[in-house]
Design an enzyme around this catalytic site. Structure first.
Site, PDB file in Angstrom:
ATOM      1  N   TYR A  62      11.902   8.239   0.784  1.00  0.00           N
ATOM      2  CA  TYR A  62      11.747   7.188  -0.235  1.00  0.00           C
ATOM      3  C   TYR A  62      12.409   7.515  -1.574  1.00  0.00           C
ATOM      4  CZ  TYR A  62       8.387   5.450   3.148  1.00  0.00           C
ATOM      5  OH  TYR A  62       7.796   4.987   4.306  1.00  0.00           O
TER       6      TYR A  62
ATOM      7  N   ARG B 164      14.311   3.860  11.683  1.00  0.00           N
ATOM      8  CA  ARG B 164      13.113   4.715  11.739  1.00  0.00           C
ATOM      9  C   ARG B 164      12.334   4.438  13.037  1.00  0.00           C
ATOM     10  NH1 ARG B 164      10.040   4.347   6.210  1.00  0.00           N
ATOM     11  NH2 ARG B 164       9.015   6.169   7.126  1.00  0.00           N
TER      12      ARG B 164
ATOM     13  N   HIS C  28      12.885  -3.317   1.224  1.00  0.00           N
ATOM     14  CA  HIS C  28      12.363  -2.013   1.639  1.00  0.00           C
ATOM     15  C   HIS C  28      13.254  -0.926   1.073  1.00  0.00           C
ATOM     16  CE1 HIS C  28       9.516  -3.835   4.339  1.00  0.00           C
ATOM     17  NE2 HIS C  28      10.484  -4.657   4.712  1.00  0.00           N
TER      18      HIS C  28
ATOM     19  N   GLU D 284      12.433 -10.163   0.830  1.00  0.00           N
ATOM     20  CA  GLU D 284      11.734  -8.957   1.311  1.00  0.00           C
ATOM     21  C   GLU D 284      12.617  -7.744   1.036  1.00  0.00           C
ATOM     22  OE1 GLU D 284      10.892  -9.293   5.502  1.00  0.00           O
ATOM     23  OE2 GLU D 284      10.446  -7.150   5.703  1.00  0.00           O
TER      24      GLU D 284
ATOM     25  N   PRO E 299       0.791  -1.230   0.000  1.00  0.00           N
ATOM     26  CA  PRO E 299       0.000   0.000   0.000  1.00  0.00           C
ATOM     27  C   PRO E 299       0.824   1.282   0.000  1.00  0.00           C
ATOM     28  CG  PRO E 299      -0.036  -1.022   2.167  1.00  0.00           C
ATOM     29  CD  PRO E 299       0.610  -2.007   1.227  1.00  0.00           C
ATOM     30  N   ASN E 300       0.320   2.235  -0.750  1.00  0.00           N
ATOM     31  CA  ASN E 300       0.840   3.606  -0.854  1.00  0.00           C
ATOM     32  C   ASN E 300       2.111   3.729  -1.690  1.00  0.00           C
ATOM     33  OD1 ASN E 300      -1.215   4.826   0.808  1.00  0.00           O
ATOM     34  ND2 ASN E 300      -0.250   3.797   2.536  1.00  0.00           N
TER      35      ASN E 300
ATOM     36  N   ALA F  42       3.502  -1.114   4.533  1.00  0.00           N
ATOM     37  CA  ALA F  42       3.014  -1.116   5.931  1.00  0.00           C
ATOM     38  C   ALA F  42       2.543  -2.498   6.387  1.00  0.00           C
ATOM     39  CB  ALA F  42       1.896  -0.100   6.072  1.00  0.00           C
TER      40      ALA F  42
ATOM     41  N   ASN G 198       7.916  -5.974  -1.526  1.00  0.00           N
ATOM     42  CA  ASN G 198       7.948  -4.857  -0.589  1.00  0.00           C
ATOM     43  C   ASN G 198       6.529  -4.767  -0.034  1.00  0.00           C
ATOM     44  OD1 ASN G 198       7.957  -2.524   0.856  1.00  0.00           O
ATOM     45  ND2 ASN G 198       9.058  -1.312  -0.688  1.00  0.00           N
TER      46      ASN G 198
ATOM     47  N   ARG H 224       5.606  12.278  -3.064  1.00  0.00           N
ATOM     48  CA  ARG H 224       5.691  12.778  -1.683  1.00  0.00           C
ATOM     49  C   ARG H 224       6.801  12.059  -0.917  1.00  0.00           C
ATOM     50  NH1 ARG H 224      -0.162  11.671  -0.501  1.00  0.00           N
ATOM     51  NH2 ARG H 224      -1.057  12.465  -2.416  1.00  0.00           N
TER      52      ARG H 224
HETATM   53  O1  CA2 Z   1      10.855   1.508   3.039  1.00  0.00           O
HETATM   54  C1  CA2 Z   1       9.966   0.847   2.507  1.00  0.00           C
HETATM   55  O2  CA2 Z   1      10.041   0.398   1.369  1.00  0.00           O
HETATM   56  C2  CA2 Z   1       8.667   0.609   3.278  1.00  0.00           C
HETATM   57  O3  CA2 Z   1       8.211  -0.706   2.988  1.00  0.00           O
HETATM   58  C3  CA2 Z   1       7.684   1.644   2.779  1.00  0.00           C
HETATM   59  C4  CA2 Z   1       6.352   1.644   3.542  1.00  0.00           C
HETATM   60  C5  CA2 Z   1       6.579   1.678   5.051  1.00  0.00           C
HETATM   61  O4  CA2 Z   1       5.332   1.536   5.718  1.00  0.00           O
HETATM   62  C6  CA2 Z   1       7.519   0.583   5.499  1.00  0.00           C
HETATM   63  O5  CA2 Z   1       7.723   0.706   6.898  1.00  0.00           O
HETATM   64  C7  CA2 Z   1       8.853   0.700   4.788  1.00  0.00           C
HETATM   65  C8  CA2 Z   1       5.513   2.860   3.150  1.00  0.00           C
HETATM   66  C9  CA2 Z   1       5.236   2.996   1.702  1.00  0.00           C
HETATM   67  C10 CA2 Z   1       4.513   4.289   1.495  1.00  0.00           C
HETATM   68  O6  CA2 Z   1       5.150   4.987   0.447  1.00  0.00           O
HETATM   69  C11 CA2 Z   1       4.927   6.316   0.341  1.00  0.00           C
HETATM   70  C12 CA2 Z   1       5.529   6.931  -0.720  1.00  0.00           C
HETATM   71  C13 CA2 Z   1       5.381   8.276  -0.894  1.00  0.00           C
HETATM   72  C14 CA2 Z   1       4.597   9.005  -0.018  1.00  0.00           C
HETATM   73  C15 CA2 Z   1       3.981   8.378   1.040  1.00  0.00           C
HETATM   74  C16 CA2 Z   1       4.145   7.028   1.208  1.00  0.00           C
END
Ligand code: CA2
Length: 146
Positions: free
Chosen positions: A24, A108, A101, A99, A11-12, A78, A75, A19
């Site tokens: 990221y 974090r 990330h 896996e 997700p996201n 969340a 990946n 953003r």
């Molecule tokens: O670091 C990663 O790849 C994560 O899997 C990304 C997830 C986070 O919940 C994990 O703890 C680590 C979040 C992905 C959301 O991506 C966004 C990208 C741009 C703006 C907001 C969120």
């Protein structure tokens, strides 16, 4: 027949590039898909790259990988930190899982340090941005050659 690798994104991750670039990076998910396809082609692997914001959809894709794909690079975003269902689905299909990330989840918030997926994965890559996807695909190529 080339091996197919399923590259799953949770997700996201569709928001990448738009953003939170400090966390990221500036690459979009389309950029990462192109990197994966290029890396796969260099190693004779077919890449099936997908993203969803719906947990049940991700679980269905994992189930469908059985007998169709040689491994799963995931990946889980969340859901890494919340989903026993995704861990169970990955364990059930009995395929090698890596896996990945983008960010270093260990540097974090505390809640990001626990992953339900890591315990059933061949390996875990964190903090290398899109290079982590490249490294995962390269590792699969070695693994599949035996
Ligand atoms: O670091 C990663 O790849 C994560 O899997 C990304 C997830 C986070 O919940 C994990 O703890 C680590 C979040 C992905 C959301 O991506 C966004 C990208 C741009 C703006 C907001 C969120």
């Amino acid at each position: 027949m080339p091996h197919t690798l399923l590259v799953l994104n949770g997700p996201n991750l569709n928001l990448l590039g738009a953003r939170e670039p400090a966390t990221y990076g500036h690459e979009t998910l389309d950029d990462i898909a192109a990197i994966c396809e290029r890396t796969g082609a260099e190693h004779g692997l077919e890449i099936d790259f997908r993203q969803t914001n719906h947990e049940g959809q991700l679980i269905d894709w994992i189930h469908q990988a059985r007998g169709r794909c040689a491994g799963i690079l995931i990946n889980p975003a969340a859901w890494t930190h919340t989903s026993v269902a995704i861990r169970d689905a990955l364990a059930a299909v009995e395929l090698p899982v890596i896996e990945v990330h983008l960010s270093n989840v260990h540097a974090r918030e505390e809640f990001r340090r626990h992953s339900f997926v890591s315990g059933i994965a061949v390996g875990v890559i964190a903090g290398l941005g899109s290079d982590g996807y490249r490294a995962g695909i390269r590792h699969f190529s070695k693994l599949l050659k035996g």
